[in-house]
Each structure stands twice: as structure tokens, then as C-alpha cells.
Enzyme design. Sequence first.
Site, PDB file in Angstrom:
ATOM      1  N   ALA A 281      80.003   5.771  36.303  1.00  0.00           N
ATOM      2  CA  ALA A 281      79.003   5.613  37.361  1.00  0.00           C
ATOM      3  C   ALA A 281      79.577   5.021  38.644  1.00  0.00           C
ATOM      4  CB  ALA A 281      77.854   4.740  36.871  1.00  0.00           C
ATOM      5  N   ALA A 282      80.895   4.961  38.753  1.00  0.00           N
ATOM      6  CA  ALA A 282      81.494   4.354  39.948  1.00  0.00           C
ATOM      7  C   ALA A 282      81.095   5.108  41.212  1.00  0.00           C
ATOM      8  CB  ALA A 282      83.013   4.309  39.810  1.00  0.00           C
ATOM      9  N   GLY A 283      81.041   6.425  41.131  1.00  0.00           N
ATOM     10  CA  GLY A 283      80.627   7.214  42.291  1.00  0.00           C
ATOM     11  C   GLY A 283      79.184   6.949  42.681  1.00  0.00           C
ATOM     12  N   ASP A 284      78.324   6.757  41.692  1.00  0.00           N
ATOM     13  CA  ASP A 284      76.921   6.456  41.982  1.00  0.00           C
ATOM     14  C   ASP A 284      76.776   5.057  42.576  1.00  0.00           C
ATOM     15  OD1 ASP A 284      76.096   8.927  41.034  1.00  0.00           O
ATOM     16  OD2 ASP A 284      75.868   8.202  38.988  1.00  0.00           O
TER      17      ASP A 284
END
Length: 303
Positions: free
Chosen positions: A240-243
Site C-alpha cells: 500500500a505504499a503507493g496508496d
Amino acid sequence: MDQARVVVVGSTNMDLVAKAAVLPRPGETVLGGEFVTVAGGKGANQAIAAVRAGAATRLLGAIGSDAFGVTLKARIDAAGVDTGLLRVVYGASGVALITVDAAGENTIVVSPGANGSFTDLDERERAAIAEAAVMLAQLEIPVETVTAAALAARSAGTRVVLNAAPARALPAELLDAVDLLVVNETEAVAISGESRPEPLLASVPRVVLTLGAQGAWYVDREGASVQVPGVRVETVDSTAAGDAFTGALAVAWAEGRELVEAVGWACAAGAACARKLGASTALPTRAEIDELWSVSRGPDRAS
């Protein structure tokens, strides 16, 4: 300062996450380790990311009438997201099957379920978009709905941030209504045929190209071209780093920060997220982002 208002138009999924030493190859079975179920989907993740980064956030989307739908709504509510307009439709909720290896890399298969039924906007949803400073959308719901939401935002004077994921070609009508496009290299290629951000300026006025642990690259039609370095951390799970990055970026812009600074702060959010296992459960608080952002800027705290 009044709390920034962000509305997220996107997907909700139940994430079924298994950790394994290595990712399985085609036809291979590997023995896994820890298993968790967490509220996910790019829409829900980015809404929770925005709340934790400090914004008053509404989520527009759809969940199923199954047990996953009940759990999804409860968990998103508990995170502080306003789900008062979240639709409940008969049938299955969206599900994502996620495998994470020892290096934090992942593979993901998404079954859209109820997300595929979110094919229009009603008047209450349009009003919610008009009340926000920033509308944030992704591409895990029908692109026609994303386009309608972007046009509604443009008409109301709400800024439009589009995270063009998963990768696909996009209609010109949607791109014409986007104020800030967030893509990785694969997504950039799907839209413009090139992995650099500059060609995308033919379609949108501002672009952030995410580069994973290397940071991000911001360009705009005014001539800015700034490569913002990533923040070094020990990666546990990049799911979820991109989110986390995109949610924090939307909040920072809604608060009125300059975009280059907003991108740097968002890089700190993505790095903070990657230090933990899971998707929505790993999304960082504002205090965690600020702490990592402060450390990354060094003693000079240059702007």
C-alpha cells in the site's frame, strides 16, 4: 487552519494477504507464513491514507451484501472515513488476493465484485465532490464513472487528482478534466507510450511519476521538472505504499502546499507505510509522516 476536505471516488476490496519467503512461479505452490485479512482496494486505501494524513475524507464507491461487505464498511468507518454515501449492492464485494515475499515485493489478483456496479453518480455524490478541495480517483472502478466524477469536480471547481492505476489507456475526456496525474512508469507507458513524465503534459497540466524507493518526479506545463528523492527505510511490505503516497499528496495539495513540497511529504508517507505489513493497516498517521519527513530533510530542513 481548517481541516482539508478530500473526497475519494474508488474501489473497496477485502484484501487476503499471505506472506511467503518467495513469490510462487506459474504452477508452483509455496509454503506461506503469516495471513491477514484487511480492508483494501485503492479507493478505500487512499481514503484511509488521507484521513490519517489529516484530511476530512469521504469515500464514494460500492460494497457487496456479503460478509466481506459488512466487515469492509465497519473497518473503513473505524478508520475515520465518512462512508455515509458508500453504496451497498446485492452480491459479492471486491476481493484482492495478495502474496508478499521476504523482500516486500508482491503479486496481486483483484476480483472487482461490487466495484463493477458503480457505474453512475447520483446527486448526493456529486454534491460531495463539489464540497471537497480535492477529488482523488483511481481506475479500479469503471472508467466511465471516473470520468463523470472528474467532470463533476471540474464543473464545481474541485481539483482532480487521478492515480491512473491499474495501467490502461484513458479517454481524452477524462484526461482533459485532470489537474494532477499520478502514475508509475508502467502506467505512463500505457497512456503516452513512454516511461518519462514529460509526454503526459500533452494531456494534463501536472504529472507526478512515482519511482518506488527512488522517490518521485514532478513536472508541469510551467516548466518545472523536479526529481524528489525517496526516503530510505527497511521495507517490510510495499503493498500500500503507493496508496499512502497518493493519499498524502492529495491532502498536502488540499492544504495549499506547493506541489514539490507535497511530493516530498508524500514520499515520506509511502516510505512510512512500507515499514509495516499489510495494506490499510500499514497506512501511516500524520505524526509518522511528519517525523520521517523531518528526518529525511536533514538538519538544514531546506524547503
